[in-house]
Design a protein around this motif. Structure first.
Motif, PDB file in Angstrom:
ATOM      1  N   LYS A 258       0.824  -1.209   0.000  1.00 36.40           N
ATOM      2  CA  LYS A 258       0.000   0.000   0.000  1.00 36.40           C
ATOM      3  C   LYS A 258       0.855   1.255   0.000  1.00 36.40           C
ATOM      4  CE  LYS A 258      -3.281  -1.975   3.016  1.00 36.40           C
ATOM      5  NZ  LYS A 258      -4.074  -1.812   4.221  1.00 36.40           N
ATOM      6  N   VAL A 259       1.889   1.282   0.827  1.00 41.33           N
ATOM      7  CA  VAL A 259       2.743   2.468   0.883  1.00 41.33           C
ATOM      8  C   VAL A 259       3.433   2.682  -0.460  1.00 41.33           C
ATOM      9  CG1 VAL A 259       4.797   3.477   1.936  1.00 41.33           C
ATOM     10  CG2 VAL A 259       3.072   2.385   3.363  1.00 41.33           C
ATOM     11  N   SER A 260       3.962   1.591  -1.051  1.00 43.11           N
ATOM     12  CA  SER A 260       4.680   1.761  -2.326  1.00 43.11           C
ATOM     13  C   SER A 260       3.766   2.272  -3.419  1.00 43.11           C
ATOM     14  CB  SER A 260       5.302   0.451  -2.807  1.00 43.11           C
ATOM     15  OG  SER A 260       5.793  -0.278  -1.748  1.00 43.11           O
ATOM     16  N   ILE A 261       2.570   1.710  -3.519  1.00 41.77           N
ATOM     17  CA  ILE A 261       1.696   2.102  -4.622  1.00 41.77           C
ATOM     18  C   ILE A 261       1.223   3.541  -4.440  1.00 41.77           C
ATOM     19  CG2 ILE A 261      -0.621   1.456  -3.780  1.00 41.77           C
ATOM     20  CD1 ILE A 261       0.632   0.377  -7.178  1.00 41.77           C
ATOM     21  N   TYR A 262       1.209   4.014  -3.191  1.00 40.07           N
ATOM     22  CA  TYR A 262       0.701   5.374  -2.976  1.00 40.07           C
ATOM     23  C   TYR A 262       1.779   6.441  -3.155  1.00 40.07           C
ATOM     24  CZ  TYR A 262      -2.602   8.868  -1.438  1.00 40.07           C
ATOM     25  OH  TYR A 262      -3.446   9.939  -1.412  1.00 40.07           O
ATOM     26  N   ILE A 263       3.041   6.065  -3.043  1.00 38.14           N
ATOM     27  CA  ILE A 263       4.103   7.073  -3.126  1.00 38.14           C
ATOM     28  C   ILE A 263       4.064   7.892  -4.430  1.00 38.14           C
ATOM     29  CG2 ILE A 263       6.621   7.323  -3.385  1.00 38.14           C
ATOM     30  CD1 ILE A 263       6.954   5.644  -0.929  1.00 38.14           C
ATOM     31  N   PRO A 264       3.878   7.266  -5.615  1.00 34.92           N
ATOM     32  CA  PRO A 264       3.825   8.102  -6.827  1.00 34.92           C
ATOM     33  C   PRO A 264       2.765   9.203  -6.764  1.00 34.92           C
ATOM     34  CG  PRO A 264       3.990   5.810  -7.426  1.00 34.92           C
ATOM     35  CD  PRO A 264       3.817   5.843  -5.936  1.00 34.92           C
ATOM     36  N   THR A 265       1.652   8.926  -6.086  1.00 34.31           N
ATOM     37  CA  THR A 265       0.558   9.891  -6.019  1.00 34.31           C
ATOM     38  C   THR A 265       0.978  11.224  -5.407  1.00 34.31           C
ATOM     39  OG1 THR A 265      -0.888   8.018  -5.778  1.00 34.31           O
ATOM     40  CG2 THR A 265      -1.838  10.127  -5.254  1.00 34.31           C
ATOM     41  N   ILE A 266       1.992  11.176  -4.528  1.00 36.08           N
ATOM     42  CA  ILE A 266       2.374  12.429  -3.864  1.00 36.08           C
ATOM     43  C   ILE A 266       3.467  13.178  -4.636  1.00 36.08           C
ATOM     44  CG2 ILE A 266       1.766  11.513  -1.597  1.00 36.08           C
ATOM     45  CD1 ILE A 266       4.708  11.074  -1.103  1.00 36.08           C
ATOM     46  N   ILE A 267       3.914  12.614  -5.750  1.00 34.49           N
ATOM     47  CA  ILE A 267       4.946  13.281  -6.542  1.00 34.49           C
ATOM     48  C   ILE A 267       4.284  14.299  -7.471  1.00 34.49           C
ATOM     49  CG2 ILE A 267       6.789  12.903  -8.241  1.00 34.49           C
ATOM     50  CD1 ILE A 267       7.385  11.792  -5.448  1.00 34.49           C
ATOM     51  N   SER A 268       4.948  15.437  -7.669  1.00 35.66           N
ATOM     52  CA  SER A 268       4.318  16.505  -8.459  1.00 35.66           C
ATOM     53  C   SER A 268       4.325  16.191  -9.949  1.00 35.66           C
ATOM     54  CB  SER A 268       5.075  17.811  -8.234  1.00 35.66           C
ATOM     55  OG  SER A 268       6.279  17.790  -8.959  1.00 35.66           O
ATOM     56  N   GLY A 269       3.431  16.846 -10.673  1.00 39.33           N
ATOM     57  CA  GLY A 269       3.358  16.701 -12.120  1.00 39.33           C
ATOM     58  C   GLY A 269       4.652  17.120 -12.806  1.00 39.33           C
ATOM     59  N   VAL A 270       5.287  18.156 -12.254  1.00 35.29           N
ATOM     60  CA  VAL A 270       6.536  18.627 -12.866  1.00 35.29           C
ATOM     61  C   VAL A 270       7.613  17.556 -12.755  1.00 35.29           C
ATOM     62  CG1 VAL A 270       8.371  20.341 -12.729  1.00 35.29           C
ATOM     63  CG2 VAL A 270       6.007  21.047 -12.410  1.00 35.29           C
ATOM     64  N   ILE A 271       7.790  17.024 -11.560  1.00 36.30           N
ATOM     65  CA  ILE A 271       8.841  16.021 -11.361  1.00 36.30           C
ATOM     66  C   ILE A 271       8.533  14.773 -12.188  1.00 36.30           C
ATOM     67  CG2 ILE A 271       9.916  14.505  -9.654  1.00 36.30           C
ATOM     68  CD1 ILE A 271       9.679  16.775  -7.633  1.00 36.30           C
ATOM     69  N   THR A 272       7.265  14.362 -12.196  1.00 33.70           N
ATOM     70  CA  THR A 272       6.887  13.206 -13.016  1.00 33.70           C
ATOM     71  C   THR A 272       7.222  13.458 -14.482  1.00 33.70           C
ATOM     72  OG1 THR A 272       5.060  12.858 -11.495  1.00 33.70           O
ATOM     73  CG2 THR A 272       4.965  11.677 -13.577  1.00 33.70           C
ATOM     74  N   SER A 273       6.922  14.663 -14.954  1.00 31.92           N
ATOM     75  CA  SER A 273       7.219  14.988 -16.344  1.00 31.92           C
ATOM     76  C   SER A 273       8.712  14.914 -16.618  1.00 31.92           C
ATOM     77  CB  SER A 273       6.733  16.391 -16.676  1.00 31.92           C
ATOM     78  OG  SER A 273       5.366  16.484 -16.457  1.00 31.92           O
ATOM     79  N   VAL A 274       9.498  15.437 -15.687  1.00 28.90           N
ATOM     80  CA  VAL A 274      10.953  15.404 -15.854  1.00 28.90           C
ATOM     81  C   VAL A 274      11.430  13.959 -15.969  1.00 28.90           C
ATOM     82  CG1 VAL A 274      13.129  15.805 -14.645  1.00 28.90           C
ATOM     83  CG2 VAL A 274      11.413  17.602 -14.726  1.00 28.90           C
ATOM     84  N   ILE A 275      10.974  13.120 -15.055  1.00 30.17           N
ATOM     85  CA  ILE A 275      11.426  11.722 -15.048  1.00 30.17           C
ATOM     86  C   ILE A 275      11.019  11.024 -16.344  1.00 30.17           C
ATOM     87  CG2 ILE A 275      11.248   9.499 -13.905  1.00 30.17           C
ATOM     88  CD1 ILE A 275      10.620  10.981 -11.323  1.00 30.17           C
ATOM     89  N   PHE A 276       9.741  11.166 -16.711  1.00 32.34           N
ATOM     90  CA  PHE A 276       9.271  10.402 -17.868  1.00 32.34           C
ATOM     91  C   PHE A 276       9.824  10.942 -19.181  1.00 32.34           C
ATOM     92  CE2 PHE A 276       6.488   6.918 -16.719  1.00 32.34           C
ATOM     93  CZ  PHE A 276       6.366   7.113 -15.356  1.00 32.34           C
ATOM     94  N   THR A 277      10.102  12.241 -19.247  1.00 31.59           N
ATOM     95  CA  THR A 277      10.715  12.757 -20.468  1.00 31.59           C
ATOM     96  C   THR A 277      12.056  12.064 -20.704  1.00 31.59           C
ATOM     97  OG1 THR A 277       9.720  14.878 -19.967  1.00 31.59           O
ATOM     98  CG2 THR A 277      11.349  14.854 -21.700  1.00 31.59           C
TER      99      THR A 277
END
Lengths: 306, 297
Positions: A119-138
């Motif tokens: 549960k903790v692992s699956i929820y961690i991405p949810t608290i990451i910002s859109g900007v950081i997610t965009s940076v990582i996935f780019t």
């Protein structure tokens, strides 16, 4: 809780008796009413008014009636963005629901400590910002050095320009959207599954039902409300996504990732006459806002208003 | 994942004192292994992008997107992390965002819990009307009022101040609703006893309700903190001076302006994500326990 009409024979100060906390209550809710008034309610009213005007920061506004709305509804670009939004929902929602279902089935079948880790692992991405997610996935999607093309390369498949190809870009944005949105869906699904009485499964076990049969005949029917809730809230959330495409592609290439809200946002920034953008935003609000309000009403019909 | 309840007599002689039948033991072992593998799969899927971000922070700027792809750096160097921490604008934007997030959270808890208490426990004339008004604001999407809110804060001359970040989102109907649900369940007798003892309504709120509010406050507080920390669109519309740059705004600007410094960008992103991950990990038990379907039951 005093409700109902005040009987006519009551004395003049009946209000004071019925509502002894009037002053106190108004003091306590004044901050929220003032803040909502300034930053939400007034802007909402103003948006409604402006949608009937040709308004800009620089000129006198002119009343144009429903022109903005007809402009929006007949604009092929707006329609295209709505279609794109529906496509995006079709790419994210099923994966999210099926993934969450499998995840929840797993998390409710393992021991508690492992379930907590899951549960903790699956929820961690949810608290990451859109900007950081965009940076990582780019960088994951990078043509020459990204991990995705490295995987394709190891299978002897040609690399793809994930964010640069109009055919792939929307799917490339759907992946981080699912990654971000998965946590909440999973936890709600788990909560729903834990609510199903264990006795249902016990009697199914006695009759020799296998996992598949239990899923079809017990879990899914029992989760009907939860699934409905997740489908609708997921739909509303997904079609409104715009931060990821805003940062990752700005809507390109060739408008292939210009989801409805991003279309409106880009319009805000590009067009000095905002009536059109506001009308488009209002139209979306009327549809999506009333869908969520309706759901909320149905689910909370007793709790909404005392 | 079938488990056949085949009843065969227990065999003796096994070292482990377990009651498993020989037929069941390998099956259970298999199911357990499958579950563990499936679980690992989900964990890796969820955490891989983050692990990769942290690790990429230790790579040199060309190494991050080098072909052939490499997961780990050749040499672990901390240069990116020290360099980004040496950037005064980065540090200041972390600081300003943290300050704003704390103020925002405190304001959100104060304003929303007071309203929640009034709506849960006090009787006043316009209660129903105001409650409907407050709840209705929950369904107005941000995009609909984005521009008119911007016009509003421009008129109030709040652009480029900390206030423009902290004030507009702090009052939130969803939080009022959440805290109110909790207050509705506090036994009335507690309150009545205090009122009879001469404790005023404020006293009841401050001495009885606030101390009991830990659970809803953790959820609302953490949500507010995360919302503020992660917000991007509102800051880019309202903040122009670098002194007030928000951390997400800083990262997005860094990404477009210094696009070759990928290692530093990843290091900066990792450092910007660390506080929210920490906050979540500290409170995860309460957060997860509270994510139930509000009103679905």
């Amino acid at each position: 809780m005093a409700r109902g009409r005040t009987p006519t024979y009551q004395v003049a100060n009946s209000n004071k008796k019925r509502y002894p906390d009037n002053v106190m209550a108004y003091v306590m809710i004044a901050p929220i009413v003032i803040m909502l008034g300034i930053f939400v309610i007034y802007p909402a009213i103003q948006a409604t008014v402006l949608s009937f005007y040709d308004w800009s920061f620089y000129e006198e506004s002119e009343f144009v009636g429903v022109k903005n709305f007809t402009d929006v509804l007949t604009d092929p670009k707006f329609r295209a963005s709505i279609l794109l939004g529906l496509q995006f929902v079709a790419m994210t929602l099923p994966i999210q629901l099926i993934g969450a279902f499998l995840f929840a089935s797993l998390a409710t079948a393992v021991n508690r400590r492992f379930a907590d880790v899951l549960k903790v692992s699956i929820y961690i991405p949810t608290i990451i910002s859109g900007v950081i997610t965009s940076v990582i996935f780019t960088i994951i999607y990078d043509y020459s050095g990204g991990i995705l093309n490295a995987v394709l390369g190891s299978l002897d498949l040609p690399g793809q320009a994930w964010l640069g190809d109009p055919k792939l870009a929307l799917a490339a944005i759907a992946a981080p959207a699912v990654w971000l949105g998965m946590g909440l869906t999973c936890l709600i699904m788990i909560a729903g599954m834990l609510d199903i009485p264990a006795s249902f499964y016990e009697s199914a076990d006695v009759e020799g039902a296998n996992w598949w049969q239990k899923t079809i005949y017990i879990t899914i029917p029992q989760l009907k409300n939860v699934l409905l809730y997740l489908i609708i809230t997921g739909f509303v959330a997904s079609i409104q996504q715009f931060e990821l495409p805003l940062i990752m592609t700005s809507g390109g290439p060739m408008s292939s990732t210009e989801l409805p809200n991003l279309f409106i946002f880009n319009h805000f920034r590009g067009d000095p006459y905002v009536g059109y953008s506001i009308a488009a935003a209002l139209l979306l609000f009327v549809v999506l806002g009333s869908v969520s309000a309706l759901i909320f009403r149905v689910l909370n019909s007793e709790k909404l208003v005392d | 994942m079938t488990q056949n309840a085949t009843l065969t007599p227990p065999t003796s002689g096994g070292l482990a004192p377990d009651t498993d039948t020989p037929r069941r033991r390998p099956r259970r072992w298999l199911a357990g292994t499958l579950k563990a593998i499936a679980g690992m799969f989900f964990v890796v899927l969820a955490l891989f992008p983050l692990a990769w971000m942290v690790i990429a922070g230790f790579k040199t700027k060309t190494e991050v997107v080098r072909t052939p792809f490499q997961f780990f750096p050749e040499v672990w160097n901390t240069e990116n992390y020290t360099q980004i921490l040496a950037d005064p604008v980065f540090l200041r934007s972390l600081g300003v965002t943290a300050l704003g997030a704390v103020l925002f959270t405190l304001l959100s808890l104060t304003v929303n819990s007071m309203a929640a208490y009034a709506f849960a426990r006090l009787e006043f004339q316009l209660k129903r009307t105001l409650w409907v008004v407050v709840i209705t604001t929950m369904f107005i999407p941000g995009m609909t009022i984005l521009l008119t809110s911007f016009i509003m804060v421009t008129k109030l001359q709040m652009l480029d101040t900390l206030a423009v970040l902290v004030l507009p989102g702090a009052a939130a109907a969803i939080h009022v609703f959440f805290i109110r649900q909790f207050y509705l369940n506090v036994p009335r007798s507690l309150e009545e006893a205090a009122l009879i003892d001469g404790c005023g309504r404020w006293g009841v709120y401050l001495r009885i309700f606030l101390p009991m509010s830990k659970a809803p406050f953790v959820v609302v507080g953490v949500t507010s903190f995360l919302t503020f920390w992660n917000s991007y669109v509102w800051p880019i519309m309202t903040i122009t001076s670098p002194e007030l740059y928000q951390i997400q705004q800083y990262l997005a600007a860094f990404r477009s302006e210094r696009s070759s410094e990928l290692g530093m960008l990843m290091a900066g992103s990792a450092l910007a994500a660390a506080p929210v991950v920490l906050v979540f990990l500290v409170f995860q038990r309460q957060i997860i326990a509270n994510i139930k379907m509000a009103g679905l039951k």
